[in-house]
Write a protein that holds these residues in place. Sequence first.
Motif, PDB file in Angstrom:
ATOM      1  N   ASP A 204       0.832  -1.205   0.000  1.00  0.00           N
ATOM      2  CA  ASP A 204       0.000   0.000   0.000  1.00  0.00           C
ATOM      3  C   ASP A 204       0.870   1.259   0.000  1.00  0.00           C
ATOM      4  O   ASP A 204       0.402   2.350   0.338  1.00  0.00           O
ATOM      5  N   ALA A 205       2.124   1.117  -0.395  1.00  0.00           N
ATOM      6  CA  ALA A 205       3.037   2.258  -0.399  1.00  0.00           C
ATOM      7  C   ALA A 205       2.738   3.260  -1.521  1.00  0.00           C
ATOM      8  O   ALA A 205       3.059   4.437  -1.390  1.00  0.00           O
ATOM      9  N   PHE A 206       2.141   2.816  -2.613  1.00  0.00           N
ATOM     10  CA  PHE A 206       1.757   3.748  -3.680  1.00  0.00           C
ATOM     11  C   PHE A 206       0.439   4.392  -3.253  1.00  0.00           C
ATOM     12  O   PHE A 206      -0.652   4.000  -3.687  1.00  0.00           O
TER      13      PHE A 206
ATOM     14  N   SER B  84      -5.031   1.461   0.684  1.00  0.00           N
ATOM     15  CA  SER B  84      -5.494   0.990  -0.622  1.00  0.00           C
ATOM     16  C   SER B  84      -4.359   0.232  -1.311  1.00  0.00           C
ATOM     17  O   SER B  84      -3.587   0.815  -2.082  1.00  0.00           O
ATOM     18  N   PRO B  85      -4.229  -1.051  -1.044  1.00  0.00           N
ATOM     19  CA  PRO B  85      -3.099  -1.809  -1.590  1.00  0.00           C
ATOM     20  C   PRO B  85      -3.180  -2.019  -3.087  1.00  0.00           C
ATOM     21  O   PRO B  85      -4.268  -2.005  -3.681  1.00  0.00           O
TER      22      PRO B  85
ATOM     23  N   PHE C 139       5.757   7.435  -5.084  1.00  0.00           N
ATOM     24  CA  PHE C 139       4.722   6.833  -4.257  1.00  0.00           C
ATOM     25  C   PHE C 139       3.312   7.310  -4.614  1.00  0.00           C
ATOM     26  O   PHE C 139       2.391   7.190  -3.801  1.00  0.00           O
ATOM     27  N   SER C 140       3.126   7.835  -5.832  1.00  0.00           N
ATOM     28  CA  SER C 140       1.770   8.120  -6.292  1.00  0.00           C
ATOM     29  C   SER C 140       1.226   6.878  -6.989  1.00  0.00           C
ATOM     30  O   SER C 140       1.961   5.921  -7.265  1.00  0.00           O
ATOM     31  N   THR C 141      -0.061   6.896  -7.295  1.00  0.00           N
ATOM     32  CA  THR C 141      -0.679   5.752  -7.962  1.00  0.00           C
ATOM     33  C   THR C 141      -0.517   5.803  -9.474  1.00  0.00           C
ATOM     34  O   THR C 141      -1.012   4.924 -10.172  1.00  0.00           O
ATOM     35  N   ASP C 142       0.174   6.807  -9.989  1.00  0.00           N
ATOM     36  CA  ASP C 142       0.330   6.943 -11.436  1.00  0.00           C
ATOM     37  C   ASP C 142       1.251   5.869 -12.007  1.00  0.00           C
ATOM     38  O   ASP C 142       2.316   5.583 -11.456  1.00  0.00           O
TER      39      ASP C 142
END
Length: 342
Positions: free
Chosen positions: A232-234, A242-243, A283-286
Amino acid sequence: MTAGGVLATPLCDLLGCRYPVLQAGMGGVARAELVAAVAEAGGYGFLGMVREPPKLIAEEIDGVRARTERPFGVNLIPAATDPGLLTDQLAVCFEKAVPSLCFFWEVDARAVASAKEAGCQVLYQVGSVEEARAAEAAGADAVIVQGYEAGGHVRGGLTSLVLLPQVVSAVSIPVVASGGFASGESLVAALALGAQGIHCGTAFLATEESFAHGYHKQRVVAARSQDTLHTDAFAINWPPASPVRVIANSLTASLGARLHGYRPEDFERQVVAEDAGRPLYRFSTDSPLKSTSGDLEVLALYAGQVCGVVDRVVPAAERIGQIVQEARRTLRRLADREGEGG
């Protein structure tokens, strides 16, 4: 359904597709070219429009319709979207008369009700029996059951093999299997467990038409199943805890043994790349798209464990054709075995 005929389930009748093979609405990756190619090949595709501006959504919908007359859907994520933006996104989808919407993460009954009132079919991607029941109660037409081995954001903690039959027993609406499906054999296995189709992300990310950056596609093709990890680091851009499942990279290696327990505020906004003028942070979800430049290696390289069987970047039509042909061969092989034993 027969081994020699066209694969068909009630899900195909519901959605208006030829084969029960759904292409996941991967954020950024699933755009008009991919969705149209999937639809033309007999599958069913979703535009991945999470947090995208309404103008882009309208353009992508028009882009699909310029390429195909087949039905398709749009994937939105209420829990990860500002309420005002979500309202505007839905309004565009309704104005454009999109045949279906796919929602994900926490079940949002109001979003389902709005879509149904507008005449849209609703599929809800869930990660547990409880969420499947909630989606059905909210009025969803089908649920997509995501197993722990899936790529991208992962909602639940059970594998597809364990979770899928439990959901099938718990709801009366069609169930679609997601997480670990990229072949005809896996389609047959999903049908045997009670599903009416499969929902594939990794398999369609690694296609010529996907909007994923070539670097991401090649990392998927080169990866073994054990090269993916759950973390869940991103965390930047999504709700806490939110893994996701990604291919391991230097950023995940820097985490050491601690892969979970992170929150968006734990990380500084350090720019590592940009996409169409928008800064992308560590560490963004992009994930890296065709329009992305910068340090692609440290971005979220989404992939499910099924990457171990995805060994080439091919046209989407070829991927669907391979799944269908393998499924037919598998059904014939099983029928032959039954005949030999009978």
